[in-house]
Design a protein around this motif. Structure first.
Motif, PDB file in Angstrom:
ATOM      1  N   UNK A 359       0.833  -1.214   0.000  1.00 53.00           N
ATOM      2  CA  UNK A 359       0.000   0.000   0.000  1.00 53.00           C
ATOM      3  C   UNK A 359       0.861   1.255   0.000  1.00 53.00           C
ATOM      4  N   UNK A 360       1.850   1.326   0.886  1.00 50.98           N
ATOM      5  CA  UNK A 360       2.692   2.523   0.957  1.00 50.98           C
ATOM      6  C   UNK A 360       3.515   2.699  -0.303  1.00 50.98           C
ATOM      7  N   UNK A 361       4.013   1.598  -0.867  1.00 48.37           N
ATOM      8  CA  UNK A 361       4.808   1.687  -2.090  1.00 48.37           C
ATOM      9  C   UNK A 361       3.967   2.183  -3.262  1.00 48.37           C
ATOM     10  N   UNK A 362       2.710   1.782  -3.299  1.00 47.79           N
ATOM     11  CA  UNK A 362       1.815   2.263  -4.360  1.00 47.79           C
ATOM     12  C   UNK A 362       1.685   3.783  -4.274  1.00 47.79           C
ATOM     13  N   UNK A 363       1.492   4.315  -3.080  1.00 45.24           N
ATOM     14  CA  UNK A 363       1.336   5.760  -2.940  1.00 45.24           C
ATOM     15  C   UNK A 363       2.627   6.494  -3.257  1.00 45.24           C
ATOM     16  N   UNK A 364       3.769   5.913  -2.895  1.00 52.18           N
ATOM     17  CA  UNK A 364       5.045   6.539  -3.258  1.00 52.18           C
ATOM     18  C   UNK A 364       5.141   6.740  -4.767  1.00 52.18           C
ATOM     19  N   UNK A 399      -3.282   3.591   4.239  1.00 55.74           N
ATOM     20  CA  UNK A 399      -2.573   4.868   4.253  1.00 55.74           C
ATOM     21  C   UNK A 399      -3.578   5.955   3.877  1.00 55.74           C
ATOM     22  N   UNK A 400      -3.601   7.037   4.653  1.00 55.13           N
ATOM     23  CA  UNK A 400      -4.434   8.193   4.335  1.00 55.13           C
ATOM     24  C   UNK A 400      -3.533   9.340   3.906  1.00 55.13           C
ATOM     25  N   UNK A 401      -3.580   9.683   2.632  1.00 56.61           N
ATOM     26  CA  UNK A 401      -2.767  10.778   2.103  1.00 56.61           C
ATOM     27  C   UNK A 401      -3.610  12.054   2.070  1.00 56.61           C
ATOM     28  N   UNK A 402      -3.676  12.714   3.224  1.00 59.57           N
ATOM     29  CA  UNK A 402      -4.404  13.978   3.320  1.00 59.57           C
ATOM     30  C   UNK A 402      -5.901  13.852   3.154  1.00 59.57           C
ATOM     31  N   UNK A 403      -6.451  12.641   3.298  1.00 60.48           N
ATOM     32  CA  UNK A 403      -7.873  12.410   3.038  1.00 60.48           C
ATOM     33  C   UNK A 403      -8.691  12.636   4.308  1.00 60.48           C
ATOM     34  N   UNK A 404     -10.006  12.956   4.162  1.00 57.81           N
ATOM     35  CA  UNK A 404     -10.867  13.043   5.351  1.00 57.81           C
ATOM     36  C   UNK A 404     -10.785  11.769   6.184  1.00 57.81           C
ATOM     37  N   UNK A 405     -10.966  11.922   7.496  1.00 62.30           N
ATOM     38  CA  UNK A 405     -10.765  10.824   8.432  1.00 62.30           C
ATOM     39  C   UNK A 405     -11.618   9.608   8.091  1.00 62.30           C
ATOM     40  N   UNK A 406     -11.001   8.428   8.189  1.00 68.05           N
ATOM     41  CA  UNK A 406     -11.757   7.180   8.108  1.00 68.05           C
ATOM     42  C   UNK A 406     -12.278   6.855   9.503  1.00 68.05           C
ATOM     43  N   UNK A 425      -1.013  13.789  -2.134  1.00 65.75           N
ATOM     44  CA  UNK A 425      -0.226  13.405  -3.299  1.00 65.75           C
ATOM     45  C   UNK A 425      -0.130  14.550  -4.303  1.00 65.75           C
ATOM     46  N   UNK A 426       0.984  14.595  -5.018  1.00 65.82           N
ATOM     47  CA  UNK A 426       1.158  15.566  -6.084  1.00 65.82           C
ATOM     48  C   UNK A 426       1.682  16.908  -5.633  1.00 65.82           C
ATOM     49  N   UNK A 427       2.215  16.986  -4.405  1.00 67.36           N
ATOM     50  CA  UNK A 427       2.705  18.264  -3.876  1.00 67.36           C
ATOM     51  C   UNK A 427       4.179  18.174  -3.478  1.00 67.36           C
ATOM     52  N   UNK A 431       7.900  13.192  -0.248  1.00 66.87           N
ATOM     53  CA  UNK A 431       6.934  12.560   0.657  1.00 66.87           C
ATOM     54  C   UNK A 431       7.117  11.050   0.675  1.00 66.87           C
ATOM     55  N   UNK A 432       7.051  10.461   1.865  1.00 69.87           N
ATOM     56  CA  UNK A 432       7.037   9.004   2.030  1.00 69.87           C
ATOM     57  C   UNK A 432       5.836   8.634   2.893  1.00 69.87           C
ATOM     58  N   UNK A 433       5.419   7.382   2.800  1.00 69.71           N
ATOM     59  CA  UNK A 433       4.184   6.975   3.451  1.00 69.71           C
ATOM     60  C   UNK A 433       4.398   5.713   4.277  1.00 69.71           C
ATOM     61  N   UNK A 434       3.653   5.615   5.379  1.00 71.76           N
ATOM     62  CA  UNK A 434       3.714   4.459   6.266  1.00 71.76           C
ATOM     63  C   UNK A 434       2.326   3.825   6.368  1.00 71.76           C
ATOM     64  N   UNK A 435       2.310   2.514   6.331  1.00 70.66           N
ATOM     65  CA  UNK A 435       1.050   1.780   6.420  1.00 70.66           C
ATOM     66  C   UNK A 435       0.645   1.589   7.877  1.00 70.66           C
ATOM     67  N   UNK A 436      -0.668   1.701   8.143  1.00 68.07           N
ATOM     68  CA  UNK A 436      -1.212   1.472   9.478  1.00 68.07           C
ATOM     69  C   UNK A 436      -2.200   0.313   9.420  1.00 68.07           C
TER      70      UNK A 436
END
Length: 512
Positions: A359-364, A399-406, A425-427, A431-436
Motif C-alpha cells: 500500500x505505501x509503495x503504491x502511494x510513493x 494509508x491516508x494521504x491527506x484524506x478526510x478521516x476514516x 499526493x502531487x505536492x 513525501x514518504x508513506x507508512x502503512x497502518x
C-alpha cells in the motif's frame, strides 16, 4: 374539452425567493408562444398561486395545450402537508392528485375562440405590428434559450410560429448520413389534420436552400436553419392562402434564433454524452465478486447538471494472494482536468497493486507519477487500503494521504478515527508513506468518504461540524453496508436544499 394534449412545455424550478416569479415568467412565455394572450393574466395567477404553495422544495411546472384550452400541472416530490387552497381565479376544472412520491396541483382554463381566429386578429394589427413583433420575438428567444434538449427544440419552434405566422409548421433536421427527409416535429392548428399533413410531406422534397412551393392546398414557405456556417435543417410554414410579404422577413428572424438554439442544444448533448462516456471509463469496470468476511457498499454521485466527470473516485478490486484493495480519492477540482488525474490514479493503483506493490509503495509511486505530469498535475487526497480476511475478522492495512478521516463503528455504537493523515499526493516530491493496521471484528463498520460529504454546507455550517459525520455513523449500528451507505447519502442530500456543488463518494466496509 378534449383531454388529448397537443403540446407540452415544462420547466423545473429550484426552491427559494426567485421560484414564484420564475414560474410566472415561464407561464407568460408559454402563453405568448401559444398565442393564448386572452388567458395570460389568469394563467400567470394560477402559476403564481400553485408555485407559492410548493416553493420551499424543487418543483416542476408543466403547461399542456389541449386544443381549445390549456392545463397547468405543478408537480412536487417529497414530504408535504395538505394543500393550502385552490386556484385564485375561475377555472373549468382543478384538483390535486397523488402518484407515488409526487403531488400534482392542476387546473384547466378554456381558451376563447380558435387558434385561426387568434392568428387572424394578430395579422390585422398592421399599425402596431412593429412593437407587437418585437415583443413576440423577445419571448420566442427566451423560450428557445430555455431548453438544451435537442428533441425539444423542433417542438418549441413549431409552437412559436403556429398560429402567429402560419396554419401549420414542419421542422426538419438534416442527418449527417444523408438519410431520407422526415420532419422531426409537426404542428397544426387543427390537430385532426396532422396525420394528413404527415402523409403529404412524405413525397415532398424540401429544398435545403429554402424558397416557396405548393403542397396540396397550402402554400409552403421553407426557411433554412443555418448556424455557424452549417445547415441544420429547415422550418416549413404552410397556410391555405398566400403569405403576406413581410412574413418571410419575420420567419427568417425566428429561423436564425431557432437554428442557434438547435446548434447549442446539439453541442450540449454531445458534450454531455462525452462526459458520461468518460465518467463510465473512470469508474471500476466490474464488481470484485464475493470477498470472504466482507460486506461492502459504495455510493458515487458526481456534481453538475449533466453528471459531468469529476475528481472523486473509488475502487474495490482483487489484488491476488487472497487480498483485496480499496481506494477512495478526491482530485482538486472537477471537470476534464480533474478527470485526467482521476484516470491516472485509478489505473496506476490497480496496476501496481496487482504487480505486488504494498500500500505505501503504491502511494510513493503514484505521488511521483502525478508530479511527472508537470503543469497539468492536480493534488490528490487518497485513502488506500489492503483487505485480508483473518480468523478473527478483517485486517485492513491503510494509508491516508491527506484524506478526510476514516471512521470505525463498533457494534456498541462507539465511533472512532482509525488512521492518521499523511501528506497528500502531487505536492511534495520527498513525501514518504507508512502503512497502518486497522482490525475489524465481526460487526465492525469502516466508513471512508470524500469532502463532498464532510463539507456539505448550509448557512455557513458544514455537515461534519462538531463531529457530525461520526454522529450519523453512530446511528447505523446493526445495519448492512448498503443501508449505512444509503443513510449517509440521504443525510448529505437532506442537509441542504440546494443541489450539491461537489462530487461525493462513500465507501462502506463491514466485517461479517
Amino acid at each position: 374539452m378534449s383531454n388529448a394534449s397537443r403540446a407540452v412545455l415544462a420547466a423545473t424550478f429550484a426552491p427559494g425567493d426567485t421560484a414564484v416569479p420564475a414560474a410566472r415568467r415561464f407561464t407568460r412565455e408559454v402563453m405568448t408562444a401559444w398565442a393564448a394572450t386572452p388567458l395570460l393574466a389568469s394563467a400567470e395567477q394560477l402559476a403564481e398561486g400553485f408555485a407559492a404553495q410548493v416553493a420551499e422544495v424543487p418543483f416542476e411546472v408543466i403547461w399542456s395545450h389541449l386544443g381549445n384550452g390549456v392545463q397547468i400541472e405543478v408537480r412536487q416530490k417529497g414530504v408535504f402537508g395538505a394543500p393550502s387552497g385552490g386556484p385564485a381565479v375561475p377555472v373549468e376544472e382543478w384538483g390535486v392528485t397523488y402518484a407515488g412520491e409526487h403531488r400534482v396541483h392542476w387546473a384547466r382554463l378554456n381558451l376563447p375562440g380558435s387558434a385561426e381566429r387568434v392568428a387572424a386578429e394578430w395579422s390585422t394589427e398592421r399599425p402596431s405590428r412593429g412593437p407587437v413583433w418585437l415583443g413576440f420575438l423577445a419571448d420566442a428567444s427566451d423560450l428557445l434559450a430555455g431548453t438544451l434538449d435537442p428533441d425539444m427544440v423542433p417542438a418549441i419552434i413549431s409552437q412559436i410560429v403556429v398560429p402567429r405566422l402560419a396554419t401549420w409548421c414542419a421542422v426538419y433536421t438534416w442527418s449527417d448520413d444523408g438519410g431520407p427527409q422526415r420532419p422531426a416535429y409537426l404542428w397544426h392548428t387543427d390537430e385532426q389534420r396532422i396525420d394528413e399533413l404527415r402523409e403529404e410531406l412524405v413525397t415532398a422534397q424540401i429544398p435545403q436552400a429554402g424558397g416557396s412551393m405548393q403542397l396540396g392546398d397550402s402554400q409552403m414557405l421553407v426557411i433554412p436553419l443555418l448556424a455557424r456556417g452549417r445547415a441544420l435543417g429547415a422550418m416549413c410554414l404552410g397556410r391555405p392562402d398566400r403569405f403576406a410579404e413581410d412574413v418571410f422577413q419575420y420567419a427568417e428572424d425566428i429561423g436564425r434564433r431557432a437554428a442557434l438554439a438547435m446548434d447549442n442544444a446539439r453541442l450540449y448533448a454531445t458534450q454531455a454524452a462525452a462526459n458520461r462516456a468518460l465518467q463510465r471509463s473512470l469508474l471500476p469496470p466490474n464488481e470484485p465478486g464475493e470477498i470472504p468476511g466482507l460486506d461492502p457498499a459504495v455510493v458515487y454521485e458526481p456534481a453538475g447538471e449533466t453528471n459531468e466527470v469529476g475528481g472523486d473516485f473509488y475502487d474495490l478490486f482483487a489484488a491476488g494472494d487472497g487480498s483485496w484493495r480499496f481506494a477512495v480519492g478526491d482530485v482538486c477540482g472537477t471537470g476534464p482536468e480533474a478527470a485526467a488525474v482521476t484516470g491516472l490514479a485509478r489505473h496506476t493503483l490497480r496496476l501496481l497493486a496487482r504487480e505486488g506493490y504494498g500500500v505505501a509503495a503504491v502511494l510513493d509511486r503514484l505521488n511521483q507519477a502525478i508530479l511527472d505530469e508537470g503543469d497539468r498535475a492536480r493534488f490528490l487526497t487518497l485513502l488506500h487500503g489492503e483487505i485480508k480476511p483473518v480468523p478473527t475478522g478483517l485486517d485492513v492495512w491503510m494509508v491516508s494521504a491527506g484524506h478526510p478521516e476514516a471512521l470505525r463503528l463498533r457494534p456498541t455504537g462507539v465511533v472512532e478515527t482509525v488512521v492518521t493523515s499523511q501528506p497528500l499526493l502531487g505536492v511534495f516530491p520527498e513525501a514518504t508513506f507508512k502503512t497502518e493496521l486497522v482490525h475489524l471484528d465481526p460487526g465492525d463498520v469502516l466508513l471512508a468518504v470524500t469532502d463532498g460529504v464532510t463539507e456539505r454546507r448550509q448557512d455557513g455550517r458544514l455537515l461534519d461540524d462538531d463531529g457530525g459525520l461520526a454522529k450519523l455513523l453512530a446511528e447505523c449500528v446493526g445495519l448492512s453496508a448498503g443501508a449505512v451507505a444509503e443513510r449517509i447519502r440521504r443525510a448529505v442530500q437532506d442537509f441542504a436544499p440546494e443541489p450539491s456543488a461537489d462530487d461525493m463518494a462513500i465507501v462502506v466496509l463491514r466485517a461479517r
